[in-house]
Design a protein around this motif. Structure first.
Motif, PDB file in Angstrom:
ATOM      1  N   ARG A 131     -16.540  -0.470  10.846  1.00  0.00           N
ATOM      2  CA  ARG A 131     -16.595  -1.356   9.678  1.00  0.00           C
ATOM      3  C   ARG A 131     -18.002  -1.844   9.426  1.00  0.00           C
ATOM      4  O   ARG A 131     -18.758  -2.083  10.365  1.00  0.00           O
ATOM      5  CB  ARG A 131     -15.750  -2.582   9.954  1.00  0.00           C
ATOM      6  CG  ARG A 131     -14.420  -2.513   9.291  1.00  0.00           C
ATOM      7  CD  ARG A 131     -13.842  -3.880   9.339  1.00  0.00           C
ATOM      8  NE  ARG A 131     -12.429  -3.802   9.695  1.00  0.00           N
ATOM      9  CZ  ARG A 131     -11.697  -4.886   9.825  1.00  0.00           C
ATOM     10  NH1 ARG A 131     -12.243  -6.060   9.676  1.00  0.00           N
ATOM     11  NH2 ARG A 131     -10.435  -4.788  10.122  1.00  0.00           N
ATOM     12  N   ALA A 132     -18.305  -2.064   8.177  1.00  0.00           N
ATOM     13  CA  ALA A 132     -19.601  -2.672   7.842  1.00  0.00           C
ATOM     14  C   ALA A 132     -19.607  -4.063   8.454  1.00  0.00           C
ATOM     15  O   ALA A 132     -18.562  -4.686   8.602  1.00  0.00           O
ATOM     16  CB  ALA A 132     -19.717  -2.770   6.336  1.00  0.00           C
TER      17      ALA A 132
ATOM     18  N   VAL B 268     -12.156  -0.572   0.112  1.00  0.00           N
ATOM     19  CA  VAL B 268     -12.787  -1.889  -0.074  1.00  0.00           C
ATOM     20  C   VAL B 268     -14.296  -1.753   0.127  1.00  0.00           C
ATOM     21  O   VAL B 268     -15.036  -2.722   0.117  1.00  0.00           O
ATOM     22  CB  VAL B 268     -12.134  -2.925   0.891  1.00  0.00           C
ATOM     23  CG1 VAL B 268     -12.631  -4.323   0.639  1.00  0.00           C
ATOM     24  CG2 VAL B 268     -10.620  -2.912   0.713  1.00  0.00           C
ATOM     25  N   GLY B 269     -14.760  -0.508   0.336  1.00  0.00           N
ATOM     26  CA  GLY B 269     -16.202  -0.269   0.497  1.00  0.00           C
ATOM     27  C   GLY B 269     -16.744  -0.946   1.739  1.00  0.00           C
ATOM     28  O   GLY B 269     -17.824  -1.520   1.736  1.00  0.00           O
TER      29      GLY B 269
ATOM     30  N   PRO C 109      -2.052  -2.206  -7.542  1.00  0.00           N
ATOM     31  CA  PRO C 109      -2.784  -3.481  -7.628  1.00  0.00           C
ATOM     32  C   PRO C 109      -3.122  -4.081  -6.252  1.00  0.00           C
ATOM     33  O   PRO C 109      -4.076  -4.836  -6.117  1.00  0.00           O
ATOM     34  CB  PRO C 109      -1.840  -4.406  -8.398  1.00  0.00           C
ATOM     35  CG  PRO C 109      -0.520  -3.728  -8.386  1.00  0.00           C
ATOM     36  CD  PRO C 109      -0.744  -2.271  -8.204  1.00  0.00           C
ATOM     37  N   THR C 110      -2.333  -3.728  -5.221  1.00  0.00           N
ATOM     38  CA  THR C 110      -2.606  -4.318  -3.889  1.00  0.00           C
ATOM     39  C   THR C 110      -3.991  -3.940  -3.377  1.00  0.00           C
ATOM     40  O   THR C 110      -4.570  -4.627  -2.531  1.00  0.00           O
ATOM     41  CB  THR C 110      -1.577  -3.825  -2.851  1.00  0.00           C
ATOM     42  OG1 THR C 110      -1.403  -2.439  -3.033  1.00  0.00           O
ATOM     43  CG2 THR C 110      -0.258  -4.543  -2.982  1.00  0.00           C
ATOM     44  N   LEU C 111      -4.530  -2.790  -3.857  1.00  0.00           N
ATOM     45  CA  LEU C 111      -5.802  -2.311  -3.310  1.00  0.00           C
ATOM     46  C   LEU C 111      -6.998  -2.680  -4.186  1.00  0.00           C
ATOM     47  O   LEU C 111      -8.143  -2.397  -3.823  1.00  0.00           O
ATOM     48  CB  LEU C 111      -5.754  -0.780  -3.162  1.00  0.00           C
ATOM     49  CG  LEU C 111      -4.613  -0.239  -2.292  1.00  0.00           C
ATOM     50  CD1 LEU C 111      -4.559   1.270  -2.372  1.00  0.00           C
ATOM     51  CD2 LEU C 111      -4.784  -0.674  -0.848  1.00  0.00           C
ATOM     52  N   GLY C 112      -6.718  -3.283  -5.351  1.00  0.00           N
ATOM     53  CA  GLY C 112      -7.831  -3.542  -6.279  1.00  0.00           C
ATOM     54  C   GLY C 112      -8.718  -4.700  -5.842  1.00  0.00           C
ATOM     55  O   GLY C 112      -8.294  -5.584  -5.115  1.00  0.00           O
TER      56      GLY C 112
ATOM     57  N   ILE D  69     -15.176 -13.760  -0.874  1.00  0.00           N
ATOM     58  CA  ILE D  69     -14.141 -14.699  -0.411  1.00  0.00           C
ATOM     59  C   ILE D  69     -13.219 -13.948   0.525  1.00  0.00           C
ATOM     60  O   ILE D  69     -12.609 -12.958   0.130  1.00  0.00           O
ATOM     61  CB  ILE D  69     -13.384 -15.325  -1.586  1.00  0.00           C
ATOM     62  CG1 ILE D  69     -14.387 -16.164  -2.372  1.00  0.00           C
ATOM     63  CG2 ILE D  69     -12.212 -16.162  -1.069  1.00  0.00           C
ATOM     64  CD1 ILE D  69     -13.830 -17.059  -3.393  1.00  0.00           C
ATOM     65  N   ASN D  70     -13.204 -14.409   1.777  1.00  0.00           N
ATOM     66  CA  ASN D  70     -12.421 -13.822   2.873  1.00  0.00           C
ATOM     67  C   ASN D  70     -11.502 -12.699   2.393  1.00  0.00           C
ATOM     68  O   ASN D  70     -10.446 -12.933   1.827  1.00  0.00           O
ATOM     69  CB  ASN D  70     -11.620 -14.967   3.501  1.00  0.00           C
ATOM     70  CG  ASN D  70     -10.756 -14.438   4.622  1.00  0.00           C
ATOM     71  OD1 ASN D  70     -10.881 -13.282   5.021  1.00  0.00           O
ATOM     72  ND2 ASN D  70      -9.871 -15.279   5.127  1.00  0.00           N
ATOM     73  N   GLN D  71     -11.949 -11.498   2.649  1.00  0.00           N
ATOM     74  CA  GLN D  71     -11.203 -10.333   2.153  1.00  0.00           C
ATOM     75  C   GLN D  71      -9.886 -10.183   2.893  1.00  0.00           C
ATOM     76  O   GLN D  71      -9.808  -9.551   3.938  1.00  0.00           O
ATOM     77  CB  GLN D  71     -12.049  -9.066   2.369  1.00  0.00           C
ATOM     78  CG  GLN D  71     -13.187  -8.944   1.382  1.00  0.00           C
ATOM     79  CD  GLN D  71     -12.725  -8.316   0.075  1.00  0.00           C
ATOM     80  OE1 GLN D  71     -11.709  -7.671   0.020  1.00  0.00           O
ATOM     81  NE2 GLN D  71     -13.474  -8.519  -0.970  1.00  0.00           N
ATOM     82  N   ILE D  72      -8.838 -10.779   2.335  1.00  0.00           N
ATOM     83  CA  ILE D  72      -7.558 -10.708   3.058  1.00  0.00           C
ATOM     84  C   ILE D  72      -7.021  -9.278   3.064  1.00  0.00           C
ATOM     85  O   ILE D  72      -6.174  -8.944   3.857  1.00  0.00           O
ATOM     86  CB  ILE D  72      -6.499 -11.666   2.449  1.00  0.00           C
ATOM     87  CG1 ILE D  72      -6.414 -11.460   0.948  1.00  0.00           C
ATOM     88  CG2 ILE D  72      -6.797 -13.101   2.804  1.00  0.00           C
ATOM     89  CD1 ILE D  72      -5.309 -12.214   0.297  1.00  0.00           C
ATOM     90  N   GLN D  73      -7.559  -8.435   2.172  1.00  0.00           N
ATOM     91  CA  GLN D  73      -7.070  -7.047   2.180  1.00  0.00           C
ATOM     92  C   GLN D  73      -7.420  -6.335   3.480  1.00  0.00           C
ATOM     93  O   GLN D  73      -6.768  -5.406   3.880  1.00  0.00           O
ATOM     94  CB  GLN D  73      -7.716  -6.264   1.033  1.00  0.00           C
ATOM     95  CG  GLN D  73      -7.152  -6.618  -0.307  1.00  0.00           C
ATOM     96  CD  GLN D  73      -8.086  -6.112  -1.388  1.00  0.00           C
ATOM     97  OE1 GLN D  73      -9.281  -6.351  -1.345  1.00  0.00           O
ATOM     98  NE2 GLN D  73      -7.557  -5.406  -2.338  1.00  0.00           N
TER      99      GLN D  73
END
Length: 634
Positions: free
Chosen positions: A293-294, A338-339, A446-449, A544-548
């Motif tokens: 992960r980055a 999510v890059g 939409p869950t991945l956007g 903002i805290n990437q909950i994905q």
């Protein structure tokens, strides 16, 4: 007269005899060299002198007994740490050798005494000393006995003497030494003592085999503890890597890179790592994710490569590699979408390692995911040109990743209420894409956007990097000051669990762009939210805290269930394949064929269930006469 004075007297007597015999031989040199040599039956003057000394002095039982006892007494004193006259002993033992009575009169008694002494010492050592002390003591004793052989004992005594010491101090106590001390030596990484242990055990018959067995058991029990303790799951993979490094180091520096020990270690790792099905594979996949992960600043590219190589060694031991693949695929999808991937090179490197280890079929879907990302980039370049030629340019910039369904993890489609501008833009893209690729079907996820929003606070303008669900919630505050959770849910259409997580990340995390009433860590029914105009942050663009990126429990369970489902299909396919080829087969033969073909661990009971299911679905049938026989139904 004490024994030492007697020995000195005896030695003087022997030295005088030798000197006198040499003198006689010198006088009668001609006789000795010519006449005696020509008559083979006559002994030489020297031999005649020895014979006389043997007959009249050495063979006298009282003299011989006292000489041997005196020598043994001196040796025992030396073994107990006292200083003795070594040249005296050398001379007397030389005398016994020259007189050819060394073996019968001295050696047998000497070895019996040595045996008795070291048997008692061995027992005492095991009771009174710890293992490192024991090992150093044994090594010192062996050194002393070897020194004795060089100094005054006959060379022929070396083998039986050393064997006796090794047997009594080591051979008799091998299991006790290893039970008492091997694990603490390994736990404390006592390299010097481990080297010594290996060297000493390699000298004793069956020593290395015993050490090998204990070494294998130690690895299984220590490793089993790492793998089978759920409380330690968080550190399991790191602990496994450290443990493997440590054991490799022991084999390299202490056990002389012995092949048998290397193989035993591999076998032990494979045994304990599969004691707990599925979990190690899942955690290894997550560990790789954390490294790729980055934001993983702890490793340079070379270090990362080294870590991945070590991970592959642990991965090799796992039987259920499909569990690893499922979790790896899910995490890789998130990193790509999510890059969040640290480096494409590291990702590709890991992929090629997996391909090398498990073959192309294992990685084909993972490679497909990378292909999709590259193709999406090209499509987006064309789409941007297409948008420039539109009469109404859009205020929103859209980037779409087109994913081939078979390659990516399956995502449950979720219907949410998107703003009109977004829906319009989706339609424009749909027209553009289907115009180029007719016959394809697009399903939005939409869950991945995710999106970047421009926001104005008292402090000034900021950009917020958020998920699509966070976007939908935040956009509501363009229309009103305050909303309850129920109102937000009705307006956005986001599923309840997902919405709670989203609101929590916006109002309870580090970057609180919303205020929650009443305050608290968790989002409850009836909570109300308003826009936090006083929000401050030192950065201009705030993630903002990437909950994905965070895995939910549901996700984990569904991934495991998916693996289980895939395994069922694979078992069914394998049974049908075998039966189609063989037409008729007994239950036992079918099961052993299945074990050869399936690449994951499976219980006989599970195989039986799948066979029953295929019989119910008329793919095969039982023989009427022998129920243990199956026939293929075409």
């Amino acid at each position: 007269m004490d024994n030492l004075s007697f020995l000195k007297r005896m030695n003087r007597c022997w030295q005088d005899h030798c000197r006198q015999t040499i003198m006689i031989r010198s006088i009668f040199l001609f006789l000795d060299r010519t006449y005696v040599l020509q008559n083979s039956l006559l002994p030489s003057i020297w031999d005649t002198g020895l014979e006389l000394f043997r007959t009249h002095i050495a063979s006298d039982s009282a003299v011989q007994k006292r000489t041997v006892e005196g020598i043994l007494e001196q040796i025992e004193l030396e073994r107990n740490g006292e200083t003795v006259d070594r040249s005296l002993l050398r001379s007397l033992l030389g005398m016994l050798s020259d007189l050819q009575v060394y073996k019968d009169s001295f050696e047998e008694r000497f070895l019996t005494e040595t045996n008795r002494l070291y048997a008692a010492e061995g027992q005492r050592l095991m009771q009174e000393r710890d293992v490192p002390e024991c090992l150093h003591h044994v090594a010192r004793r062996l050194e002393e006995e070897n020194d004795r052989i060089v100094s005054y004992l006959d060379q022929s005594t070396q083998k039986p003497l050393i064997c006796c010491v090794e047997k009594q101090l080591l051979g008799e106590h091998m299991n006790a030494i290893l039970q008492k001390g091997l694990s603490s030596l390994l736990n404390e990484n006592r390299v010097t003592e481990l080297v010594l242990l290996y060297q000493l055990f390699s000298k004793v018959k069956g020593g290395l085999l015993t050490l090998l067995q204990f070494w294998r058991d130690y690895i299984k029990s220590f490793g089993g503890e790492i793998v089978c303790t759920p409380e330690k799951d968080k550190d399991m993979v790191q602990d496994l890597l450290d443990f493997k490094d440590k054991m490799d180091n022991v084999v390299q520096s202490c056990f002389a890179r012995n092949e048998a020990f290397i193989n035993a270690m591999k076998e032990a790792f494979e045994t304990f790592i599969n004691k707990r099905p599925n979990k190690p594979a899942e955690l290894i996949a997550k560990y790789v994710d954390s490294k790729l992960r980055a934001g993983n600043k702890e490793a340079t590219e070379e270090e990362l490569e080294r870590i991945l190589d070590k991970i592959m060694i642990i991965f090799r031991f796992i039987h259920g590699k499909d569990v690893f693949e499922a979790f790896y695929k899910k995490d890789l999808a998130k990193r790509l979408l999510v890059g969040k991937s640290a480096s494409v090179d590291a990702e590709k490197s890991m992929l090629s390692k997996l391909k090398h280890e498990c073959g192309g079929a294992f990685t084909s879907k993972l490679e497909g995911m990378f292909k999709d990302m590259e193709l999406s980039k090209d499509i987006m370049i064309q789409f941007k040109q297409y948008m420039q030629n539109q009469s109404e340019p859009s205020v929103i910039e859209l980037t779409v990743n087109i994913l081939t369904m078979g390659y990516w993890p399956s995502y449950t489609p979720m219907e949410v209420h998107l703003p009109l501008e977004m829906v319009k833009l989706q339609e424009v893209f749909k027209l553009f894409y289907l115009g180029k690729h007719s016959g394809r079907k697009l399903q939005w996820q939409p869950t991945l956007g995710h999106a970047v929003l421009k926001a104005e606070f008292k402090e000034g303008k900021k950009e917020l990097q958020v998920s699509l669900f966070q976007t939908l919630v935040l956009l509501m505050f363009n229309e009103g000051e305050e909303f309850s959770m129920e109102e937000i849910r009705a307006a956005t259409g986001i599923e309840e669990g997902e919405l709670r997580r989203t609101l929590q990340s916006l109002a309870c995390g580090k970057a609180r762009v919303l205020n929650k009433n009443p305050r608290g860590k968790d989002v409850e029914d009836g909570d109300r939210f308003n826009f936090n105009n006083d929000f401050k942050h030192k950065l201009f663009r705030i993630k903002i805290n990437q909950i994905q990126m965070k895995e939910t429990v549901e996700e984990q369970i569904s991934t495991t269930e998916r693996v289980f489902q895939d395994r069922q299909y694979q078992i069914d396919a394998a049974v049908v394949r075998i039966m189609k080829m063989r037409k008729t087969l007994s239950h036992n033969l079918l099961v052993s064929e299945l074990y050869n073909q399936l690449k994951f661990p499976v219980k006989p009971g599970d195989l039986k269930k799948r066979i029953e299911s295929l019989i119910d679905r008329d793919y095969m049938e039982r023989d009427k006469e022998t129920p243990n026989q199956y026939h293929y139904v075409a």
